[in-house]
Scaffold this active site. Structure first.
Site, PDB file in Angstrom:
ATOM      1  N   ARG A  58       0.847  -1.244  -0.031  1.00 53.87           N
ATOM      2  CA  ARG A  58      -0.006   0.121   0.141  1.00 53.87           C
ATOM      3  C   ARG A  58       0.766   1.315   0.029  1.00 53.87           C
ATOM      4  NH1 ARG A  58      -3.559   2.648   4.467  1.00 53.87           N
ATOM      5  NH2 ARG A  58      -5.206   3.648   3.268  1.00 53.87           N
ATOM      6  N   HIS A  62       0.498   4.329  -2.495  1.00 48.23           N
ATOM      7  CA  HIS A  62       0.324   5.805  -2.081  1.00 48.23           C
ATOM      8  C   HIS A  62       1.483   6.581  -2.453  1.00 48.23           C
ATOM      9  CE1 HIS A  62      -3.373   5.711   0.807  1.00 48.23           C
ATOM     10  NE2 HIS A  62      -3.531   4.628   0.014  1.00 48.23           N
ATOM     11  N   ASN A  85      -3.702   8.715   4.563  1.00 50.28           N
ATOM     12  CA  ASN A  85      -2.396   8.272   5.272  1.00 50.28           C
ATOM     13  C   ASN A  85      -2.282   8.376   6.678  1.00 50.28           C
ATOM     14  OD1 ASN A  85      -1.673   7.893   2.471  1.00 50.28           O
ATOM     15  ND2 ASN A  85      -0.587   9.629   2.265  1.00 50.28           N
ATOM     16  N   HIS A 183      -6.541  -5.973  -2.268  1.00 46.07           N
ATOM     17  CA  HIS A 183      -7.035  -6.153  -0.781  1.00 46.07           C
ATOM     18  C   HIS A 183      -7.236  -7.544  -0.626  1.00 46.07           C
ATOM     19  CE1 HIS A 183      -8.794  -1.540  -1.222  1.00 46.07           C
ATOM     20  NE2 HIS A 183      -7.468  -1.717  -0.754  1.00 46.07           N
TER      21      HIS A 183
HETATM   22  C1  HEM Z   1      -9.307   1.506  -5.689  1.00 46.80           C
HETATM   23  C2  HEM Z   1      -9.091   2.265  -4.617  1.00 46.80           C
HETATM   24  C3  HEM Z   1      -8.749   2.107  -3.349  1.00 46.80           C
HETATM   25  C4  HEM Z   1      -9.349   2.544  -2.075  1.00 46.80           C
HETATM   26  C5  HEM Z   1     -10.527   3.676  -2.187  1.00 46.80           C
HETATM   27  C6  HEM Z   1      -8.534   2.229  -1.237  1.00 46.80           C
HETATM   28  C7  HEM Z   1      -8.904   2.320   0.104  1.00 46.80           C
HETATM   29  C8  HEM Z   1      -8.240   1.525   1.199  1.00 46.80           C
HETATM   30  C9  HEM Z   1      -8.599   1.811   2.644  1.00 46.80           C
HETATM   31  C10 HEM Z   1      -9.598   2.746   3.006  1.00 46.80           C
HETATM   32  C11 HEM Z   1      -7.709   0.742   3.209  1.00 46.80           C
HETATM   33  C12 HEM Z   1      -7.912   0.721   4.861  1.00 46.80           C
HETATM   34  C13 HEM Z   1      -7.090   1.696   5.442  1.00 46.80           C
HETATM   35  C14 HEM Z   1      -7.322   1.614   7.173  1.00 46.80           C
HETATM   36  O1  HEM Z   1      -8.291   1.508   7.315  1.00 46.80           O
HETATM   37  O2  HEM Z   1      -6.127   2.141   7.796  1.00 46.80           O
HETATM   38  C15 HEM Z   1      -7.097   0.428   2.302  1.00 46.80           C
HETATM   39  C16 HEM Z   1      -5.977  -0.826   2.681  1.00 46.80           C
HETATM   40  C17 HEM Z   1      -5.180  -1.152   1.901  1.00 46.80           C
HETATM   41  N1  HEM Z   1      -4.942  -1.000   0.670  1.00 46.80           N
HETATM   42 FE1  HEM Z   1      -6.186  -0.186  -0.659  1.00 46.80          FE
HETATM   43  N2  HEM Z   1      -7.346   1.274  -1.640  1.00 46.80           N
HETATM   44  C18 HEM Z   1      -7.511   1.368  -3.193  1.00 46.80           C
HETATM   45  C19 HEM Z   1      -6.655   0.604  -3.963  1.00 46.80           C
HETATM   46  C20 HEM Z   1      -5.614  -0.062  -3.538  1.00 46.80           C
HETATM   47  C21 HEM Z   1      -4.384  -0.232  -4.432  1.00 46.80           C
HETATM   48  C22 HEM Z   1      -4.353  -0.022  -5.893  1.00 46.80           C
HETATM   49  C23 HEM Z   1      -3.568  -0.940  -3.768  1.00 46.80           C
HETATM   50  C24 HEM Z   1      -2.227  -1.566  -4.105  1.00 46.80           C
HETATM   51  C25 HEM Z   1      -1.848  -1.965  -5.260  1.00 46.80           C
HETATM   52  C26 HEM Z   1      -4.072  -1.282  -2.392  1.00 46.80           C
HETATM   53  C27 HEM Z   1      -3.621  -1.914  -1.292  1.00 46.80           C
HETATM   54  C28 HEM Z   1      -4.002  -1.745   0.116  1.00 46.80           C
HETATM   55  C29 HEM Z   1      -3.524  -2.818   1.067  1.00 46.80           C
HETATM   56  C30 HEM Z   1      -2.723  -4.006   0.979  1.00 46.80           C
HETATM   57  C31 HEM Z   1      -4.247  -2.362   2.263  1.00 46.80           C
HETATM   58  C32 HEM Z   1      -3.927  -3.172   3.729  1.00 46.80           C
HETATM   59  C33 HEM Z   1      -2.974  -2.210   4.391  1.00 46.80           C
HETATM   60  C34 HEM Z   1      -2.460  -2.671   5.748  1.00 46.80           C
HETATM   61  O3  HEM Z   1      -3.042  -3.705   6.183  1.00 46.80           O
HETATM   62  O4  HEM Z   1      -1.514  -2.053   6.129  1.00 46.80           O
HETATM   63  N3  HEM Z   1      -5.304  -0.314  -2.168  1.00 46.80           N
HETATM   64  N4  HEM Z   1      -7.139   0.849   1.174  1.00 46.80           N
END
Ligand code: HEM
Ligand SMILES: *[C@@H]1O[C@H](CO)[C@@H](O)[C@H](O)[C@H]1NC(C)=O
Length: 312
Positions: A58, A62, A85, A183
């Protein structure tokens, strides 16, 4: 020489110079231990904290969406305070530790942006697809909270707005759906999915009830409580994320909107990924390469930081 053929020659030289600088073998001579050092640093971090694989993936996303993949997200302050972030991004210490290991071997040679791109790849490799990372990105000396708030997609968006944010970075609908498949690992905080649990109709009732247990309705209570983005296999990189979407078990609003009405454009892509794990792996790898190539800073632009959180 006619001026048109002179400019052709100049263009060819520029193209040759650019491609000579961004390449998988960029550090082969200048820092041959770089890739192995990053790989073992990631492996150590993930073995003591399995979620770290998701967090590093992630972090790279970002980084790339704000001013390109230039490690701007790693600078203290600025971008790190943006909505998506602050209180959410993890893995800064892991990257800083890897950077110091790499610095010990090769002083001011390997950029933080490249370390992050390779770390994201190495985080996925356990169980997921692999891809070749081109290298030679340099680090920014700026970061912008304003640009981060403008360009990072919040989970409240619908498909059209999500598509607009990805298209602005040169990523098409297939890339966007494939990248959302990230995800398949990681966790989200209750504050980011509460309104889906209590307000949306297209959610599996048993799934909603299970999630409500640790994400109560009163605003503010349990805001930071975590739930897996893929409830089936939370730490395994596979295509279950897409299978879950077809069952209305997407955790975030922005996940489930990708599979709202059968027969739509994103729904067709998801059907393909849900039924064919290799199709997902290939599309994810291709889209990660594309994402990793967003607006790199190429010498003489940018710098090589010594510490990833500072420009000095
Ligand atoms: C399509 C649009 C996207 C949205 C709206 C989005 C939104 C989010 C949100 C809200 C979270 C949870 C953050 C939290 O609660 O602290 C999250 C987690 C995550 N996102 Fe996305 N995301 C998107 C696309 C992506 C992309 C493109 C990637 C990587 C290629 C990605 C990888 C991740 C990962 C791996 C997590 C878990 C991180 C952790 O456990 O530390 N996301 N995302
Ligand atoms: C989207 O980009 C991928 C490469 O990442 C490519 O294979 C695919 O054909 C593109 N799709 C469209 C609809 O342009």
């Amino acid at each position: 020489m006619a001026s048109s053929s002179l400019s052709v020659v100049l263009l060819l030289c520029l193209a040759a110079a650019a491609s000579a600088q961004i390449s998988p073998t960029f550090y082969d001579a200048s820092c041959p231990v770089a890739l192995a050092t990053i790989k073992s640093g990631v492996a150590a971090a993930v073995s003591s904290d399995p979620r770290m694989a998701a967090s590093l993936l992630r972090l790279h996303f970002h980084d790339c969406f704000v001013q390109g993949c230039d490690a701007s997200v790693l600078l203290a302050g600025n971008e790190r305070n943006a909505f998506g972030n602050v209180g959410s991004l993890r893995g800064f210490d892991v990257i800083e530790k890897i950077k110091s290991d790499v610095e010990r071997a090769c002083k001011r040679v390997v950029s933080c942006a490249d370390i992050l791109a390779v770390a994201a790849r190495d985080s996925v490799v356990v169980g997921g697809p692999s891809w070749t990372v081109s290298l030679g990105r340099r680090d920014s000396d700026t970061a912008s909270e304003t640009l981060a708030n403008r360009d990072l997609p919040p989970p409240s968006l619908g498909v059209a707005d999500l598509n607009t944010r990805f298209a602005a970075k040169g990523l098409n609908l297939t890339d966007m759906v494939a990248l959302s498949g990230a995800h398949t690992i990681g966790r989200a905080q209750c504050r980011n999915f509460r309104s889906r649990l209590y307000n949306e109709a297209n959610i599996d009732p048993d799934f909603a009830t299970a999630r409500m247990a640790t994400c109560p309705q009163p605003l503010g209570s349990g805001d930071g409580n975590l739930a897996p983005l893929d409830a089936t296999t939370p730490d395994t990189f596979n295509n279950d994320y897409f299978v879950n979407l077809k069952l209305n078990k997407g955790l975030l609003h922005s996940d489930q909107v990708l599979y709202a009405v059968a027969g739509g454009a994103t729904e067709e892509i998801i059907d393909g990924f849900a039924s064919n794990p290799d199709a997902f792996s290939n599309a994810f790898a291709a889209a990660m390469v594309k994402m990793g190539n967003i607006s790199p800073l190429i010498f003489p632009q940018g710098l090589i930081r010594r510490t990833c959180s500072k420009t000095t």
